[in-house]
Write a protein that holds these residues in place. Structure first.
Motif, PDB file in Angstrom:
ATOM      1  N   ILE A  94       0.828  -1.212   0.000  1.00  0.00           N
ATOM      2  CA  ILE A  94       0.000   0.000   0.000  1.00  0.00           C
ATOM      3  C   ILE A  94       0.857   1.255   0.000  1.00  0.00           C
ATOM      4  O   ILE A  94       1.714   1.448   0.866  1.00  0.00           O
ATOM      5  CB  ILE A  94      -0.955   0.031   1.210  1.00  0.00           C
ATOM      6  N   PHE A  95       0.610   2.117  -0.995  1.00  0.00           N
ATOM      7  CA  PHE A  95       1.180   3.452  -1.037  1.00  0.00           C
ATOM      8  C   PHE A  95       0.072   4.427  -0.650  1.00  0.00           C
ATOM      9  O   PHE A  95      -1.059   4.312  -1.147  1.00  0.00           O
ATOM     10  CB  PHE A  95       1.690   3.795  -2.435  1.00  0.00           C
ATOM     11  N   ALA A  96       0.387   5.385   0.216  1.00  0.00           N
ATOM     12  CA  ALA A  96      -0.613   6.369   0.645  1.00  0.00           C
ATOM     13  C   ALA A  96      -0.150   7.770   0.275  1.00  0.00           C
ATOM     14  O   ALA A  96       0.924   8.213   0.701  1.00  0.00           O
ATOM     15  CB  ALA A  96      -0.843   6.265   2.153  1.00  0.00           C
ATOM     16  N   ILE A  97      -0.957   8.456  -0.515  1.00  0.00           N
ATOM     17  CA  ILE A  97      -0.644   9.817  -0.952  1.00  0.00           C
ATOM     18  C   ILE A  97      -1.642  10.772  -0.291  1.00  0.00           C
ATOM     19  O   ILE A  97      -2.857  10.630  -0.462  1.00  0.00           O
ATOM     20  CB  ILE A  97      -0.748   9.964  -2.478  1.00  0.00           C
ATOM     21  N   GLY A  98      -1.123  11.738   0.464  1.00  0.00           N
ATOM     22  CA  GLY A  98      -1.976  12.714   1.112  1.00  0.00           C
ATOM     23  C   GLY A  98      -1.849  14.081   0.466  1.00  0.00           C
ATOM     24  O   GLY A  98      -0.773  14.480   0.028  1.00  0.00           O
ATOM     25  N   VAL A  99      -2.976  14.784   0.423  1.00  0.00           N
ATOM     26  CA  VAL A  99      -3.005  16.105  -0.205  1.00  0.00           C
ATOM     27  C   VAL A  99      -3.586  17.119   0.779  1.00  0.00           C
ATOM     28  O   VAL A  99      -4.557  16.839   1.496  1.00  0.00           O
ATOM     29  CB  VAL A  99      -3.861  16.092  -1.494  1.00  0.00           C
ATOM     30  N   GLY A 100      -2.978  18.320   0.808  1.00  0.00           N
ATOM     31  CA  GLY A 100      -3.550  19.431   1.582  1.00  0.00           C
ATOM     32  C   GLY A 100      -3.698  19.166   3.064  1.00  0.00           C
ATOM     33  O   GLY A 100      -2.738  18.887   3.768  1.00  0.00           O
ATOM     34  N   MET A 105      -2.065   3.366   7.101  1.00  0.00           N
ATOM     35  CA  MET A 105      -2.443   2.601   5.904  1.00  0.00           C
ATOM     36  C   MET A 105      -1.241   2.025   5.160  1.00  0.00           C
ATOM     37  O   MET A 105      -1.301   0.912   4.631  1.00  0.00           O
ATOM     38  CB  MET A 105      -3.238   3.495   4.948  1.00  0.00           C
ATOM     39  N   ALA A 106      -0.145   2.778   5.109  1.00  0.00           N
ATOM     40  CA  ALA A 106       0.959   2.458   4.206  1.00  0.00           C
ATOM     41  C   ALA A 106       1.793   1.264   4.661  1.00  0.00           C
ATOM     42  O   ALA A 106       1.885   0.943   5.840  1.00  0.00           O
ATOM     43  CB  ALA A 106       1.858   3.676   4.041  1.00  0.00           C
ATOM     44  N   SER A 107       2.427   0.623   3.684  1.00  0.00           N
ATOM     45  CA  SER A 107       3.359  -0.475   3.950  1.00  0.00           C
ATOM     46  C   SER A 107       4.683   0.075   4.462  1.00  0.00           C
ATOM     47  O   SER A 107       5.004   1.249   4.285  1.00  0.00           O
ATOM     48  CB  SER A 107       3.605  -1.273   2.662  1.00  0.00           C
ATOM     49  N   ASP A 166       9.207   5.148   2.092  1.00  0.00           N
ATOM     50  CA  ASP A 166       9.031   4.842   0.673  1.00  0.00           C
ATOM     51  C   ASP A 166       7.563   4.767   0.259  1.00  0.00           C
ATOM     52  O   ASP A 166       7.256   4.759  -0.936  1.00  0.00           O
ATOM     53  CB  ASP A 166       9.703   3.509   0.322  1.00  0.00           C
ATOM     54  N   HIS A 167       6.662   4.668   1.241  1.00  0.00           N
ATOM     55  CA  HIS A 167       5.255   4.401   0.919  1.00  0.00           C
ATOM     56  C   HIS A 167       4.284   5.511   1.305  1.00  0.00           C
ATOM     57  O   HIS A 167       3.092   5.401   1.033  1.00  0.00           O
ATOM     58  CB  HIS A 167       4.813   3.083   1.571  1.00  0.00           C
ATOM     59  N   VAL A 168       4.776   6.557   1.952  1.00  0.00           N
ATOM     60  CA  VAL A 168       3.921   7.698   2.305  1.00  0.00           C
ATOM     61  C   VAL A 168       4.431   8.935   1.581  1.00  0.00           C
ATOM     62  O   VAL A 168       5.619   9.258   1.643  1.00  0.00           O
ATOM     63  CB  VAL A 168       3.921   7.956   3.826  1.00  0.00           C
ATOM     64  N   ASP A 169       3.530   9.607   0.881  1.00  0.00           N
ATOM     65  CA  ASP A 169       3.892  10.850   0.186  1.00  0.00           C
ATOM     66  C   ASP A 169       2.875  11.929   0.516  1.00  0.00           C
ATOM     67  O   ASP A 169       1.691  11.647   0.726  1.00  0.00           O
ATOM     68  CB  ASP A 169       3.917  10.633  -1.332  1.00  0.00           C
ATOM     69  N   TYR A 170       3.365  13.166   0.538  1.00  0.00           N
ATOM     70  CA  TYR A 170       2.475  14.303   0.805  1.00  0.00           C
ATOM     71  C   TYR A 170       2.743  15.411  -0.202  1.00  0.00           C
ATOM     72  O   TYR A 170       3.903  15.712  -0.521  1.00  0.00           O
ATOM     73  CB  TYR A 170       2.690  14.852   2.226  1.00  0.00           C
TER      74      TYR A 170
END
Length: 454
Positions: free
Chosen positions: A179-185, A195-197, A202-206
């Protein structure tokens, strides 16, 4: 007026040049097509899970779709390569694109452009459960679970979920979904981490807004990109001397597993071996014994701490004479990578062994912590040393080294170009050579005709 024979010669020359030029143009178009498909992604079932709750404005939702389309454009889409699905969610969940529906990029991108926002609440947990039960089911086109096929979910959200995500995300990860989790704002960052692996780095981006979400495109294209010759033999050479201390040795093992997580481990891809040294050398397990990440990581966790001296030179000789030999599982014709970790000055001479490893074609990485000697690290590391040696004063900072250490056995900056780029260049060169020869011949014929006319 030129003679009829001269005119005929001119026409034949022009016709011949045109024919060859057309053939060359066809070859160039073929080569260009090859270049467009340089990235060959490993077989992966990817499901995008996109938040279209009321907080996501229509224009912002369009930017999410552009992001999806650009990532898809960089994938090797096909029934035997990468399959893509899209789940849309708000208070309810809608399966917009199933893994079995579209087998071409054009079809996928067209389907993505037609997705409409649901504009209600934010039931992120429900969407993950739906992805597990439906989107990743065989009836929807997912392939049977296999070490050679990755299952990936990419979640894009901009808010706090109205339901629980921690437990359902854990179940998804336990089921083999990365799981990759991308958050916005104004997204809740703790939710992304739930949520992310692992590793989370490597798996969380904002991103601060949907307007810049496209900057993540390259990351995800590269995440699923693998050149066709990704077979690699990787051996870790780990300092287990008493200066490391037991608590730090546990951090070293976690660091090894963090790197293993980034490798494409499989029977025909990356093989991993592990050697520990102190006053002596001990092979923990040879190359090829474990061909999946779970077994590898379990074996690393079981490694017992030796707790003696620091004979780095002896250890380097061991990997050149033993670890990368056929008898210890090394494969002929496969790239060899050594990753050396140490926390202090070697008690024996390392120069000859370090030189031999590089002369044998091994790509050597050197990682030092605490009292490690940077000159020794540089002596061990392959060229350019700036890309192959790393140092940190604190064991707790090793996570950042694992993030920076990119095991790339391809000669190009883009690992996906290794084979295809060579073929592309060769095809272009052949086409240009054929065209040049024909034009030279044509020039000679025209010169001959001019002489006859004069």
């Amino acid at each position: 007026m030129p003679s009829p024979s001269a005119l005929l010669l001119l026409l034949l020359g022009l016709a011949g040049a045109t024919t060859t030029a057309s053939a060359a143009a066809v070859d160039l178009r073929t080569a260009a097509a090859m270049a467009a498909g340089l990235c060959k992604t490993r077989p992966t079932d990817i499901v995008f899970i996109i938040d279209s709750s009321r907080s996501v404005r229509p224009a912002e939702f369009e930017q999410v779709k552009v992001f999806l389309a650009k990532v898809i454009e960089g994938l090797d889409v096909g029934p035997n390569a990468t399959r893509v699905g899209v789940v849309n969610y708000a208070s309810r969940v809608k399966n917009e694109v199933s893994l079995k529906t579209h087998r071409t990029k054009a079809g996928l991108v067209k389907a993505v452009t037609k997705i409409e926002p649901l504009s209600t609440g934010t039931m992120t947990g429900l969407s993950i459960q739906f992805a597990m039960n439906v989107a990743f089911s065989e009836s929807e086109g997912a392939r049977v679970k296999s070490p050679d096929i990755s299952k990936v979910a990419i979640i894009v959200t901009d808010g706090r979920p109205q339901d629980n995500v921690k437990d359902v995300a854990q179940r998804a990860r336990d089921a083999g979904i990365e799981i990759f989790a991308i958050g916005v704002g104004r997204v809740d960052m703790s939710t992304l981490r739930q949520m992310a692996s692992d590793p989370l780095d490597d798996h969380v981006d904002y991103v601060e807004s949907y307007s810049v979400i496209e900057k993540l495109t390259k990351k995800f294209q590269e995440a699923f990109c693998a050149c066709s010759n990704t077979a690699t033999d990787v051996v870790f050479l780990i300092d287990g001397s008493k200066s490391v201390r037991p608590e730090n040795f546990e951090l070293v093992k976690k660091w090894i597993n963090q790197i293993i997580d980034k490798l494409d481990v499989a029977d025909s891809r990356a093989h991993v071996g592990l050697v520990q040294y102190s006053s002596g050398v001990r092979e923990e397990f040879p190359l090829g014994r474990f061909n999946n990440k779970k077994d590898l990581k379990d074996a690393v966790k079981k490694m017992a701490y030796m707790e003696k001296g620091t004979m780095t030179g002896q250890a380097l000789r061991y990997i050149t004479d033993n670890s990368f030999s056929h008898g210890h599982g090394a494969r002929p014709g496969v790239a060899k990578v050594g990753i050396v970790f140490t926390d202090g000055r070697s008690q024996d001479y390392i120069g000859d062994a370090a030189k031999k490893a590089k002369e044998m074609g091994y790509k050597m990485y050197a990682v030092g912590v605490g009292n490690a000697v940077e000159d020794e690290l540089k002596e061990i590391a392959s060229e350019p040393t700036g890309e192959h040696y790393f140092y940190t004063a604190d064991f707790k900072a090793m996570t950042q080294i694992a993030k920076k250490l990119q095991i790339n056995v391809c000669p190009d900056d883009d690992p996906c170009e290794c084979d295809s780029l060579v073929k592309f260049q060769k095809k272009v060169e052949e086409a240009l050579q054929a065209l040049t020869k024909k034009l030279e011949s044509m020039s000679k014929r025209i010169a001959l005709l001019e002489n006859k006319i004069v």
